[in-house]
Design a protein around this motif. Sequence first.
Motif, PDB file in Angstrom:
ATOM      1  N   ILE A 225       0.750  -1.293   0.050  1.00  0.00           N
ATOM      2  CA  ILE A 225      -0.091   0.182  -0.153  1.00  0.00           C
ATOM      3  C   ILE A 225       0.916   1.304  -0.007  1.00  0.00           C
ATOM      4  CG2 ILE A 225      -1.829  -1.056   1.117  1.00  0.00           C
ATOM      5  CD1 ILE A 225      -1.227   0.349   3.590  1.00  0.00           C
ATOM      6  N   SER A 226       2.078   0.998   0.495  1.00  0.00           N
ATOM      7  CA  SER A 226       2.877   2.299   0.683  1.00  0.00           C
ATOM      8  C   SER A 226       3.506   2.628  -0.887  1.00  0.00           C
ATOM      9  CB  SER A 226       4.090   2.374   1.569  1.00  0.00           C
ATOM     10  OG  SER A 226       4.803   1.337   1.675  1.00  0.00           O
TER      11      SER A 226
ATOM     12  N   TYR B  78       3.215   5.930  -5.444  1.00  0.00           N
ATOM     13  CA  TYR B  78       3.504   5.982  -7.145  1.00  0.00           C
ATOM     14  C   TYR B  78       2.030   6.293  -7.681  1.00  0.00           C
ATOM     15  CZ  TYR B  78       8.329   4.638  -6.909  1.00  0.00           C
ATOM     16  OH  TYR B  78       9.517   4.450  -6.805  1.00  0.00           O
TER      17      TYR B  78
ATOM     18  N   ALA C 178       2.038   1.724  -3.576  1.00  0.00           N
ATOM     19  CA  ALA C 178       0.918   2.171  -4.339  1.00  0.00           C
ATOM     20  C   ALA C 178       0.739   3.697  -4.083  1.00  0.00           C
ATOM     21  CB  ALA C 178      -0.383   1.323  -4.148  1.00  0.00           C
ATOM     22  N   ALA C 179       0.722   4.118  -2.848  1.00  0.00           N
ATOM     23  CA  ALA C 179       0.505   5.745  -2.386  1.00  0.00           C
ATOM     24  C   ALA C 179       1.560   6.588  -3.044  1.00  0.00           C
ATOM     25  CB  ALA C 179       0.497   5.856  -0.918  1.00  0.00           C
TER      26      ALA C 179
END
Lengths: 293, 287, 341
Positions: free
Chosen positions: B123-124, B129, B126-127
């Motif tokens: 998730i980090s 990029y 994804a956050a």
Amino acid sequence: MSEIAIAGGRRAKYRPVTEDSPLARYALIATAVLFLALFLLAPLAIVFFEAFSKGLDAFLSVFHDPDALAAIRLTLLVAALAVPANLVFGLAASWSIAKFSFPGKSVLITLIDLPFSVSPVVAGLVYVLVFGGQGLFGAWLAEHGVRIIFAVPGIVLATIFVTFPFVARELIPLMQEQGKVEEEAALTLGASGFRTFLTVTLPNIKWGLLYGVLLCNARAMGEFGAVSVVSGHIRGLTNTIPLQVEILYNEYNNVAAFALAVLLAGLALVTLGLKTFLEWRHADELSGRARRH
Amino acid sequence: MTSPVLVGKNARRFTAPGVIPGFGLTFGYTLIYLGLIVLFPLATLIWWASGLGLSGLCAIAAEPRVAAALRTTFFISFAAAIVDLFFGLIVAWALTRYDFAGRRLLDAFVDLPFALPTAVAGISLAALYSPNGWFGAPLADYDIKIAFTRWGILVALIFIGLPFVVRTVQPIISELEVELEEASATLGAGRAQTVLHVMLPPLAPALLTGFALAFARSIGEYGSVIFIAGNIAYVSEIAPLLIVVKLEQYDVAGATGIATIMLAISFAALLLINLVQAWSRRRFGHV
Amino acid sequence: MRDVSLDIQPGELVALLGPSGSGKTTLLRVIAGLNSPDRGRVLFDGENATNLPVQDRHVGMVFQNYALFKHMTVADNVGYGLRVRSRRTRPSRPAIKARVAELLQFVQLDGLGDRFPAQLSGGQRQRVALARALAIEPRVLLLDEPFGALDARVRKDLRRWLRDIHKQTGLTTVFVTHDQDEAMELADRVVVLNEGRIEQIGTPEELYDRPASPFVISFVGEAVALPVTIADGHVKFGGHELHIDTHGLRSGPARVFFRPADIAVAAEGDGDLEGRVESLRRTPAGVRATIAIDGYDQTLEIDSPLEHSASLGGRVPLSLAKARIFPADERDAYVDAGDGI
């Protein structure tokens, strides 16, 4: 033919031949630092940034959510079962492998390492194949009303599988390095086998044991893929913290997802800190083998 | 008074006799636990796969969606391992040979991908990029999309694989004998020649091992990838995800087939590692 | 290293001898250009080489553990120094190959060019290292403990071999050793180093016969040290007067050094010293007596012909054929560590 003379005179100075040029050095350091900052530190930083992006209250409100609390409780329960199970196994395996010689030892060591080469998803899948509805014991289990897949036992089993080698692979080389002379000495002095283990072996391996347990615990609490396959994602019942993070994230509840992620990132940082401390302070009491995972 | 008596025993023993107790108990427990937790479930997978037969496996692998996922997984894992190989060497070199402020801290952080749960990494990343993230936003200005494309998978796999290369190469770099560099210099080689001809070749086995470890891990990686990949069938869907999808569709045979193929690739990579190490031990004395 | 000044003649074979930590390897590395001296100069043929980078010094260095490149074959190791030359001065491929073959033959390793260092014995590796150093046609040959890593039997063979190589190449050669036998047997001149200082430079004969310091006499061969006092130009040990020239030393405590071979049983009433016979043993040529000297805490073994029939427990006069005297306060520690029988 040459004449060599050495005599007093002015101070001479040049770069030792084993040193890289300052330009190369700075370029390489800059590349390494930049790469690590972009690929490692930024992902860590954004966890905390996102979690607190709506303020402290928004962050804390997650921990009033009963589903989140249930996930935390389940994660603790799973780790409390999986870590001791692998701890006992690690001690038994390393004792039998390091203190005795028998044929096929290297095969056994390879087999113990096997779970590290298996994708977490496959680790979950194999338990579905054994205990799932279409699995080997599926019909029998359904008949007797026992649920393993999509229930807590499956999650515990999958977690034990993925964290299986951690303690053993730390202890085996360590105990092999230490040999068995001290134990033999204690036994000839009249100590019982169990007493010998407690008073001679355990003090020698305690830091290595702690190291293995630390890594085992971090992975047990953070495992996602294997647990995801066997959990069934039932809120409040079979969601561990990582699964709850996934659900919240997919619901676009970013703050809540990252708030729970902060717990796991904090765990990772504590683990790294303790691990680094152990490697720095007790390096000679850990096994010399390259560490990975 | 007792006198020592040697009793001849013809019984062949599994383990050499000695004074240390507990072999039966610990060895038995090790075998049973290993068998129940690891070997039996894996054997079940093999049993299922053998039920499919080679033709069945081929049929599953030939399904367009499966073939695309396997291709995606294989090639992006390979590319990520190459990137890790290159930057991992630089990181390991800088951390081992130079001293600079924050070196120890950075060195500790190299293990972050081992310690950080994959879902959190997922998730980090994804956050970071996503088009409005720290990295995604500036890149979006140049029409570069990372998150929810194959590039996202690459980024996640680079993250996951880096420590394998760094931690495998680091000890070899620190063991490089200073005399080799000095010998090279006395023979007239410049610094660049020394690095290229004398210092890098001994690292090759370790680099290859690190590469194979990173690659094998990437093949099976799930958590850190699925959040950033976008998971578009035929494009950015990875093989482990397809196993989950098949399971959700109750296609156990399909899931088993993909899992078997993935296991085969991972084991081939690990076999390669062992071959490389055996070869280099034979030839150069030690790895 | 302190106040080191050393002049090595063309074609000489020089040993740097000293205990570990004496600075002998450092000195060798300064000559090679691997260490830079804090101050001072290194001259090759009168030309200042102090600031000349290692690469341009053309020194052939053989490292203690040979530092062979493990990933290269023997032939590639030997040819390395030629291959890394700039394109302008680099010999052609066939020329390098020929030169390598010639060198391998010279060190008696022909036919082993395709092996890897791991497949060679210790003595063979050492010869590869030498061939590699010779390949660059060095101005000087430097060897760091050339026989240190080999077992005793191979060492002896290689000593003779190194001597031959030196004769055939005529190269100015400097080698480091902690083994005084090795230094004395091989070198034209020996430089004795201790604690970063040169104690003496001289031929083996000079070192044996005219040691310049207590350290040299103790380190090069065995020596016995007696604490003595000088008073009015006389040297006194216990109640005895030793017939030794004081060499102008002032009155006060001093030490007398002599080799075990230089002490003998003297005729009655003729000795410098007196000792008590602790044990006697027959040898082919006479008797070997273990003798305790009054005022000295160790016993000496002295061979004497049969006619000196010393009796067990009896006292015998002893005479010194040769001895050297040094002030006692200077570097006492070395003397204590180095003496004894």
